[in-house]
Every structure is written in structure tokens, then in C-alpha cells.
Design an enzyme around this catalytic site. Structure first.
Site, PDB file in Angstrom:
ATOM      1  N   GLY A  71       0.912  -1.243  -0.025  1.00  0.00           N
ATOM      2  CA  GLY A  71       0.133   0.002   0.064  1.00  0.00           C
ATOM      3  C   GLY A  71       0.840   1.377  -0.044  1.00  0.00           C
ATOM      4  N   ASP A 119      -4.666   2.731  11.027  1.00  0.00           N
ATOM      5  CA  ASP A 119      -6.235   2.178  11.105  1.00  0.00           C
ATOM      6  C   ASP A 119      -6.459   1.831  12.678  1.00  0.00           C
ATOM      7  OD1 ASP A 119      -8.952   1.820  10.815  1.00  0.00           O
ATOM      8  OD2 ASP A 119      -8.564   0.254   9.705  1.00  0.00           O
TER       9      ASP A 119
HETATM   10  P1  IMP Z   1      -3.991  -1.256  10.915  1.00  0.00           P
HETATM   11  O1  IMP Z   1      -3.010  -2.385  11.134  1.00  0.00           O
HETATM   12  O2  IMP Z   1      -5.564  -1.623  11.250  1.00  0.00           O
HETATM   13  O3  IMP Z   1      -3.487   0.012  11.249  1.00  0.00           O
HETATM   14  O4  IMP Z   1      -3.938  -1.309   9.216  1.00  0.00           O
HETATM   15  C1  IMP Z   1      -3.025  -0.933   8.590  1.00  0.00           C
HETATM   16  C2  IMP Z   1      -3.243  -1.457   7.031  1.00  0.00           C
HETATM   17  O5  IMP Z   1      -4.649  -1.579   6.887  1.00  0.00           O
HETATM   18  C3  IMP Z   1      -2.869  -0.428   6.169  1.00  0.00           C
HETATM   19  O6  IMP Z   1      -1.233  -0.481   5.760  1.00  0.00           O
HETATM   20  C4  IMP Z   1      -3.669  -0.716   4.983  1.00  0.00           C
HETATM   21  O7  IMP Z   1      -3.029  -1.932   4.197  1.00  0.00           O
HETATM   22  C5  IMP Z   1      -4.886  -1.341   5.588  1.00  0.00           C
HETATM   23  N1  IMP Z   1      -5.995  -0.238   5.424  1.00  0.00           N
HETATM   24  C6  IMP Z   1      -6.485   0.343   6.441  1.00  0.00           C
HETATM   25  N2  IMP Z   1      -7.554   1.064   6.078  1.00  0.00           N
HETATM   26  C7  IMP Z   1      -7.694   1.137   4.927  1.00  0.00           C
HETATM   27  C8  IMP Z   1      -8.573   1.630   3.779  1.00  0.00           C
HETATM   28  O8  IMP Z   1      -9.561   2.325   4.098  1.00  0.00           O
HETATM   29  N3  IMP Z   1      -8.329   1.034   2.449  1.00  0.00           N
HETATM   30  C9  IMP Z   1      -7.309   0.258   2.284  1.00  0.00           C
HETATM   31  N4  IMP Z   1      -6.709  -0.340   3.104  1.00  0.00           N
HETATM   32  C10 IMP Z   1      -6.797   0.048   4.476  1.00  0.00           C
HETATM   33 MG    MG Z   2      -0.583  -0.995   4.323  1.00  0.00          MG
END
Ligand code: IMP
Ligand code: MG
Length: 189
Positions: free
Chosen positions: A41, A99
């Protein structure tokens, strides 16, 4: 009309500002910082950001996965490790979005424990606040999003598609339904 969250011009402005912040941080350092992009990403963001950074730096990548479709599974898998020796070096961990916070807190800890770098600085294009599950401090943030929106474009994917769009937007239900059909057809080929 698409719900655009970040236009390409806004992304370029953000990357210019973040690059200047990082130059300030490392301008007096006696080592060369290693910028580590989180695959897949963060790739477009990583490439845009380093264009505006004018001091010596090295690049590397690390790959994890936690997302399944439109939500985080909460379980993180390390798929590919870094390849440069970062012991006693400044590491800049570059992510597209924070996120739940699980990915970055896992990655920061993993890098610190395994490689013992001089420092780990965390940069994210978007700080999405509502679903945070661990308290995690990002050092440099592009923009903060206070609503729980699922985003695509500029590296953000829906089932691996739409990363190539050069701005960030919220896909409509109709677009997601059409993509689901296409993806399902594609998987049977
Ligand atoms: P976390 O571990 O929940 O903080 O998520 C981080 C990862 O989730 C990011 O590197 C993204 O790959 C994915 N992610 C979080 N939100 C989105 C979104 O709105 N669209 C697409 N991918 C997301
Ligand atoms: Mg990511």
C-alpha cells in the site's frame, strides 16, 4: 461524483511538507537514514515522498498483511523482511494509513527488537482515528481522518485492485459491487 479524500495535488503538497520535516530531523545526522516502505500500500506514497527529500538516504521494503477486503483481521503476517543492515541506523518506517494501529505497532517493535537501529521514525499519509485498537504515536502525519471511511486509490486497494489510481477516494457501493463481479469472474479464468 466521486467522494475524493485527497486529490493528487494535495498528495504532492503533503509529501513536500513531510519530506522537509524529515530533512529537518536528519540534517545533522552522521549516518544515512534508511526509508522502509510497507508493501504494498505505501508504494505510491513512498515514491512521491522520496522525490522531495534531498539528503542522502537508502530505500528498503518490508511486507505484512492484515486486511481482508474492507476490514482489518487484526492478525499480522510478516511476508517479506528488509534486506539492508539497519543496526545503529535511523529507520524511517513509511506506511499508507494507520487504522487499528496494529500493523505499525507490530512493525516498529519487530524492527527495534530484531535489528536494534539507532531510531525508528514513523510516517503515515493518513491517520484514520475511529478504529484505533492500540495507542500508537506516529511521528509525521499527512492528514488525520476522523470518520471511518474505507478508502481506495494511491496505494489503497479493494481486494488488490485500484492501487494505481493517483488520488484517494471513497468507492461507491455500486463500484464495489461491479468490482466484486469482475474479481469473481477473474478468479475463475
Ligand atoms: P492497521 O493495522 O489496522 O492500522 O491497518 C493498517 C493497514 O490496513 C494499512 O497498511 C492498509 O493496508 C490497510 N487499510 C486500512 N484502512 C484502509 C482503507 O481505508 N483502505 C485500504 N486499506 C486500508
Ligand atoms: Mg498498508
Amino acid at each position: 461524483m466521486k467522494e475524493i479524500v485527497l486529490s493528487h495535488d494535495e498528495i504532492v503538497q503533503i509529501c513536500t511538507r513531510l519530506a522537509k520535516e524529515l530533512e529537518e530531523r536528519f540534517k545533522n545526522s552522521n549516518t544515512i537514514p534508511v526509508f522502509v516502505g510497507v508493501l504494498k500500500g505505501a508504494c505510491p506514497f513512498f515514491m512521491e515522498l522520496i522525490k522531495h527529500y534531498s539528503l542522502p538516504m537508502k530505500t528498503d521494503f518490508i511486507q505484512v498483511s492484515s486486511y481482508d477486503g474492507t476490514s482489518s483481521t487484526g492478525v499480522i503476517h510478516l511476508k517479506q523482511d528488509i534486506s539492508i543492515d539497519i543496526r545503529n541506523k535511523d529507520v524511517v518506517l513509511i506506511e499508507d494509513i494507520i487504522d487499528t494501529g496494529l500493523t505499525l505497532s507490530y512493525l516498529k517493535q519487530y524492527i527495534e527488537i530484531k535489528y536494534n537501529p539507532k531510531s525508528v521514525t514513523v510516517v503515515t499519509l493518513i491517520d484514520k482515528k475511529p478504529l484505533r485498537r492500540v495507542d500508537f504515536k506516529c511521528d509525521h502525519v499527512g492528514v488525520t481522518l476522523n470518520e471511518n471511511k474505507f478508502l481506495v486509490g494511491f496505494g489503497f486497494d479493494y481486494k488488490e485492485v485500484l492501487r494505481n489510481v493517483d488520488y484517494v477516494y471513497v468507492p461507491s457501493k455500486k463500484e464495489i459491487a461491479e468490482l466484486d463481479k469482475l474479481i469473481s469472474k477473474d478468479s475463475k479464468m
